[in-house]
Design an enzyme around this catalytic site. Structure first.
Site, PDB file in Angstrom:
ATOM      1  N   LYS A 287       2.313  21.719  40.520  1.00 51.05           N
ATOM      2  CA  LYS A 287       2.025  22.506  41.815  1.00 51.05           C
ATOM      3  C   LYS A 287       1.289  23.615  41.638  1.00 51.05           C
ATOM      4  O   LYS A 287       1.230  24.301  40.485  1.00 51.05           O
ATOM      5  CB  LYS A 287       3.362  22.565  42.343  1.00 51.05           C
ATOM      6  CG  LYS A 287       3.899  21.347  43.013  1.00 51.05           C
ATOM      7  CD  LYS A 287       5.409  21.871  43.465  1.00 51.05           C
ATOM      8  CE  LYS A 287       6.464  20.740  43.815  1.00 51.05           C
ATOM      9  NZ  LYS A 287       5.804  19.981  45.074  1.00 51.05           N
ATOM     10  N   ARG A 361      10.627  10.095  45.390  1.00 51.99           N
ATOM     11  CA  ARG A 361      10.716   8.663  45.926  1.00 51.99           C
ATOM     12  C   ARG A 361      11.093   7.753  44.659  1.00 51.99           C
ATOM     13  O   ARG A 361      11.800   6.519  44.728  1.00 51.99           O
ATOM     14  CB  ARG A 361       9.364   8.067  46.541  1.00 51.99           C
ATOM     15  CG  ARG A 361       8.209   8.259  45.533  1.00 51.99           C
ATOM     16  CD  ARG A 361       6.882   8.399  46.176  1.00 51.99           C
ATOM     17  NE  ARG A 361       6.800   9.613  47.001  1.00 51.99           N
ATOM     18  CZ  ARG A 361       5.836   9.969  47.938  1.00 51.99           C
ATOM     19  NH1 ARG A 361       4.624   8.739  48.231  1.00 51.99           N
ATOM     20  NH2 ARG A 361       5.641  11.121  48.448  1.00 51.99           N
TER      21      ARG A 361
END
Length: 506
Positions: A287, A361
């Site tokens: 990020k 996920r």
């Protein structure tokens, strides 16, 4: 929260409070008609109506005006809180939250809340006393519960000490219903506060192992059965998604499972699954540095599930719940998951990793399978899953994806009662094509388009056809500024919605 709440005539007999709250409607402030009726005290009434006449206080929802009584009234200050046109439980919750913020500025620990007769009548003819009492209690408690910073000179966090609800006029309301609603509001606020404090912990404190420790403390306090799967047992159970995400960190992952068995004779079991990434750097798909500190909130889904379990276990409903928290730290290292790697999940399905920052996920895939193997028959997962949900909905609502409209309807009903907004997103079959892989059964990212939907559908692939709803709280779990009853930082969003979902009976 050890706040003493009372209701009714006896509440009015308590010692002089630090401050008084008076909910006031627009019709009481205008000239003529109902405005002739007393509000609190003649000179003070004249002063607040003068503010209304000059447009300085309009009595709108979330608007307050603090008036110094100058000896004209036993309490030193009166906080007038507008109830506006919002209406319902949400309007009451917002009005109470606004009043609580004014009380916090006054450092008023003991408070008397005056409930005008018209408000009591509206409540009795509308949402009912129990829901009203719950909403007011939640608003007061949640608005003053804010993040506790870690400083050398640690200051005690402000909290209310005593709150007395005092009905004005002849319509006193149903005391038993008010007391029941107050108790429920306190319980819900405790669950939310627990989730907020957990989410606000720094990443060097809240590792996966430490999150498991907090869950164990909660389970022991509430006499719940808990199972903590370490990295060795996870390998034995072939939790490839969880292990893959956690392999880049020195802090190994955990799979936390808590059982609440309120109805052993029932074959139905709620499965509540919360994403527990205790810090998310993005892994190899790193990020950007700006704002990365907020990734302490990437376990907001786990906190929501644990906070809800605190409420559920205390309320003791005749239902069964299995709460599952897959928790890991997503870090870049020489051992970290790489784009192009293929993982085999606990279900046996394989996943091509095309972006290591789509890690939530992967752990949730194993989380759903864990819930199913432990007996869950209907599934709700909560996760700070995608930045895309903020592009679609901002920070105003949680996004939802489902494979079952009936379960979604129940979730939306719980959301309406809690005042936590949820907006359903479509799950057309065409979206599933975006997560097909040439290298495995699935890939963990479908690209920029429909990112919230494809992220949700990836998780839904592991529901094994059971009723399932995914709630993406990436925009609502952690705020840059306070609003309503939610503070800056962790909000504890979805705690009350999950509790309402499990506890509510038609």
């Amino acid at each position: 929260m050890s706040v003493l709440f009372t209701y009714g005539a006896r509440a009015a007999e308590q010692a002089v409070p630090d401050a008084v709250v008076r909910f006031v409607g627009i019709e009481e402030l205008g000239a003529g008609g109902p405005a002739a009726a007393p509000i609190v005290q003649p000179q003070i009434d004249e002063a607040v109506r003068g503010l209304y006449a000059r447009g300085l206080f309009k009595g709108e929802t979330e608007q307050t005006e603090t008036v110094s009584t100058l000896g004209l009234y036993p309490a030193a200050h009166i906080v007038f809180a507008g109830i506006g046109q919002e209406g319902g439980a949400t309007g009451l919750r917002l009005a109470a939250a606004a009043a609580a913020k004014a009380l916090k500025k006054l450092r008023a620990g003991t408070v008397q809340v005056l409930l005008p007769e018209q408000l009591i009548r509206d409540i009795n003819g509308g949402i009912g006393a129990e829901r009203a009492a719950q909403a007011l209690t939640e608003g007061l408690l949640l608005a003053v519960h804010t993040r506790q910073p870690l400083k050398r000179e640690q200051k005690e966090r402000f909290s209310l000490q005593e709150v007395a609800f005092v009905p004005q006029g002849a319509s006193a309301g149903d005391q038993a219903a008010w007391e029941s609603g107050i108790a429920k509001g306190q319980l819900y606020a405790e669950g939310v506060s627990f989730a907020r404090d957990l989410t606000n912990l720094p990443g060097n404190d809240l590792t996966p192992e430490r999150l498991a420790f907090h869950a164990e403390e909660l389970a022991h306090e509430l006499d719940l059965e808990i199972e903590v799967v370490d990295e060795w047992s996870a390998a034995e159970q072939q939790m490839g998604g969880l292990l893959g995400v956690g392999q880049g960190s020195i802090n190994p992952p955990r799979m936390i499972v808590i059982h609440y068995k309120g109805n052993p004779n029932s074959e139905e079991t709620w499965g509540l699954i919360g994403k527990g990434i205790t810090f998310d750097t993005g892994g190899i798909s790193l990020k950007r540095a700006e704002g990365m500190q907020e990734m302490i909130s990437d376990m907001g889904g786990a906190a929501a599930v644990l906070g809800a379990m605190r409420i559920i276990a205390s309320a003791k409903p005749a239902v069964n719940v299995v709460a599952v928290v897959p928790t890991a730290e997503n870090m870049p290292s020489d051992r970290a998951l790489k784009p192009g790697d293929v993982l085999r999940t606990m279900s046996g399905h394989t996943v091509e990793v095309v972006n290591t920052d789509a890690e939530g996920r992967l752990v949730l895939a194993d989380g759903l399978t864990t819930a199913i193997t432990r007996g869950a028959t209907k599934l709700v997962d909560v996760a700070t899953l995608t930045g895309a949900v903020m592009v679609a909905l901002g920070v105003e609502a949680t996004g939802a994806v489902t494979n079952n409209d009936d379960l979604l309807k129940q979730v939306l009903g719980a959301s309406e009662r809690s005042g936590e907004r949820i907006w359903p997103l479509p799950a057309y079959p065409e979206y599933k094509k975006l997560i097909r892989s040439d290298a495995a059964d699935l890939k963990n990212s479908g690209g920029r388009y429909a990112g919230t939907i494809t992220g949700g559908l990836f998780i839904g692939h592991f529901a094994e056809g059971l009723p399932w709803v995914h709630l993406d709280i990436a925009g609502t779990a952690f705020l840059d500024s306070s609003r309503g009853w939610e503070p800056k930082g962790a909000t504890g969003v979805m705690v009350r919605t999950l509790a309402e979902l499990v506890l509510h009976r038609e």
